[in-house]
Design a protein around this motif. Structure first.
Motif, short mmCIF file in Angstrom:
data_model
loop_
_atom_site.label_atom_id
_atom_site.label_comp_id
_atom_site.label_asym_id
_atom_site.label_seq_id
_atom_site.Cartn_x
_atom_site.Cartn_y
_atom_site.Cartn_z
N MET A 103 -10.12 2.21 -7.85
CA MET A 103 -8.80 2.84 -7.63
C MET A 103 -7.71 2.11 -8.42
N LYS A 104 -7.81 0.77 -8.42
CA LYS A 104 -6.79 0.00 -9.15
C LYS A 104 -6.87 0.26 -10.65
N ALA A 152 -13.49 1.73 0.75
CA ALA A 152 -13.13 2.42 -0.50
C ALA A 152 -13.44 1.53 -1.70
N ASN A 153 -13.63 2.16 -2.86
CA ASN A 153 -13.85 1.38 -4.08
C ASN A 153 -12.49 0.98 -4.66
N LEU A 154 -11.94 -0.09 -4.08
CA LEU A 154 -10.57 -0.48 -4.44
C LEU A 154 -10.45 -0.89 -5.91
N LYS A 185 2.26 1.67 -3.53
CA LYS A 185 1.20 2.12 -4.46
C LYS A 185 0.91 3.60 -4.25
N GLU A 186 0.81 4.00 -2.97
CA GLU A 186 0.47 5.39 -2.69
C GLU A 186 1.60 6.33 -3.15
N ASP A 221 -8.51 0.34 2.75
CA ASP A 221 -9.78 0.76 3.36
C ASP A 221 -10.93 -0.10 2.80
N ALA A 258 0.84 -1.21 0.00
CA ALA A 258 0.00 0.00 0.00
C ALA A 258 0.87 1.26 0.00
N ARG A 314 -5.50 4.33 2.26
CA ARG A 314 -6.62 4.30 1.31
C ARG A 314 -6.66 2.98 0.53
N TRP A 315 -5.47 2.35 0.35
CA TRP A 315 -5.39 1.11 -0.44
C TRP A 315 -5.85 -0.11 0.35
#
Ligand code: HEM
Length: 491
Positions: free
Chosen positions: A414-415, A409-411, A345-346, A406, A342, A403-404
């Motif tokens: 996001m991906k 969240a709509n992971l 990625k962030e 969570d 994560a 956030r990665w």
């Protein structure tokens, strides 16, 4: 009327390509394009024959497998020794033929275990030794470049061209001087916007040559001369080695050599091989080290201490049997750490080392996001704009690895918008090598150290050179290019 006339965007940009060229000149292109997307939406006309997109449907249409889109003339600047390579081939056919010669060498399975993994773990050990020698105080822009340079040179050339920066080999360390020369941004600008003039200028000799020198965007030796020379010498050394010496390495050059014309009819010649390897070398230095620098800098900032604490907790729990004989976390185990993933990625979301437009064009007309795109139009997407979409990444300017992970969240979304390595047939081939380097080094560092910024680096952002731009953290009011001072304190 051009079908492009229907596309929203500022009138001045639609009239002349020099409006965008001026943004390039000022080093503001990528930020300007992002601002235009905010103003005009996901499709913006930014030149008489140039359009930028900011949607995942456009990512699929332009970069997806089988799209037919080709790299534009922009990529000519990545040719080395006058030869095209995988980066600069325009057509899918040429590109595909070259890529299949060595794609398997870059597969994830080839990085996680075996020789490559051991090599990466050994470089990580050397980096840890360097930190200790330096008393835990490090200017990490340089030292991380030493790490990525030593790793990629060994991966590509084995003993025929590996550098030893981490062991203090001065001549090798000097190679990063090529990277910090800021004149290279000016030369890139001339080479892209005035390619024929730039070529003409540098080919003058005699009296006109003396006059031409005054107008050089970058004095000789120009961009990456030292690194290119190193790469050429490594290839020559390999070429002149005996068959048994050649067989002693599994470095990438040996895979390419099996397609040399001495081995196969219509095979590659020495310069084709030299150009291909040099290109991978250039692609594999700054990208990895700049990402690592931003990762360590971001985690070191006081407001991000909670994220550093979580990472330290995760890496301190790596079991003993997941360490190598030097107590360095093994690559295959570092790859499985979810918080570390994560954090990476962030970092790549906010500080993608190649944040700018990736231009493509198609020889036929097509429709993208409902707009007709005439043949030859330059279309592009940039990770910078995709990664800052506030509808996908809540509070997008905030560094927040959580956030990665969570669950609310709509992971999946996001991906889809995460595009640091590009996508499709021409996405980054070095991704798994870069990930192996980053996961293992970061796991090793935070198992032992807590990091804090030194001097004013708690508020000053480090800056890196993009093609013609300097990138830094947009939320910082001050930036210092090619420098980042960090203290490593054992915990
Ligand atoms: C964090 C590290 C890295 C990032 C974010 C990254 C990102 C990218 C991106 C965005 C592209 C596409 C560029 C474009 O089309 O304009 C690319 C291509 C490429 N990258 Fe990386 N890269 C990284 C590390 C590496 C490494 C370590 C290598 C080592 C060999 C490498 C080799 C390449 C090559 C050869 C291409 C051209 C691929 C093709 O045309 O098929 N990269 N990379």
């Amino acid at each position: 009327f051009s079908p492009l006339a229907r596309i929203p965007g500022p009138k001045t940009f639609a009239l002349t390509k020099f409006k965008l060229a001026y943004e390039d000149y000022k080093g503001t292109r990528t930020r300007k394009i992002n601002a235009l997307h905010h103003q005009y939406g996901p499709v913006v006309r930014i030149g008489p024959s140039e359009v930028t997109f900011n949607s995942t449907s456009a990512v699929r249409a332009i970069y997806g497998a089988g799209s037919g889109f080709e790299r534009t003339g922009f990529y000519h600047m990545f040719e080395v020794y006058g030869r095209k390579n995988m980066f600069s081939f325009a057509t899918t056919k040429q590109h595909g033929e070259r890529k299949k010669l060595f794609a398997h060498a870059y597969a994830k399975s080839a990085m996680l275990k075996g020789q490559n993994a051991q090599m990466v773990e050994q470089k990580v050990k050397l980096y840890m030794d360097l930190l200790e020698r330096d008393g835990g105080k490090s200017e990490i822009f340089s030292t991380l470049h030493y790490f990525s340079l030593d790793t990629i040179t060994e991966f590509l050339y084995g003993s025929f061209g590996k550098t030893a920066c981490l062991e203090g080999q001065r001549q090798d360390c000097a190679l990063i001087g090529d990277i910090i020369d800021i004149a290279r941004r000016k030369l890139s600008w001339y080479a892209v916007h005035f390619p024929h003039f730039t070529e003409w200028l540098y080919s003058r000799t005699g009296v006109t040559g003396c006059i031409a020198k005054r107008f050089y965007p970058m004095q000789m030796p120009t961009t990456y001369s030292g690194i290119r020379l190193h790469a050429l010498k490594a290839t020559q050394k390999y070429a002149s080695a005996s068959a048994s010496a050649k067989a002693s390495t599994s470095a990438l050059i040996s895979r390419l050599w099996s397609h040399h014309h001495s081995q196969k009819p219509n095979g590659l010649d020495d310069l084709d091989i030299a150009s291909e390897c040099a290109d991978h070398l250039l692609a594999g230095i700054d990208t990895t080290s700049d990402t690592l620098m931003f990762l360590i800098w971001a985690l070191s900032r006081p407001e991000n201490r909670q994220f550093q604490d979580k990472l330290i907790e995760e890496v301190c729990n790596i079991p003993e049997d997941s360490l190598d004989s030097n107590a360095i976390p093994k690559v295959e185990n570092s790859d499985k750490l979810s918080y570390l993933d994560a954090v990476i990625k962030e970092t790549l979301r906010l500080y993608a080392p190649l944040p700018g437009s990736e231009p493509r064009s198609l020889p036929t007309a097509t429709i993208i996001d409902g707009y007709t795109i005439p043949p030859g139009t330059v279309v592009s997407i940039s990770p910078y704009a995709l990664h800052r979409n506030p509808d996908v990444f809540k509070n997008p300017m905030k560094f927040n690895p959580d956030r990665w992970l969570d669950p609310c969240a709509n992971l999946a979304e996001m991906k889809k918008w995460f595009w640091a390595f590009s996508s499709g047939g021409r996405m980054c081939i070095g991704m798994h090598l870069a990930m192996a380097e980053m996961t293992t080094l970061v796991a090793a560092i935070y198992r032992k150290y807590r990091t804090t910024p030194m001097g004013d680096f708690d508020t000053v952002s480090p800056g890196i050179t993009g093609r013609y731009e300097v990138f830094y953290d947009d939320t910082c009011s001050r930036m210092r290019e090619h420098e980042c001072q960090i203290e490593f304190t054992p915990h």
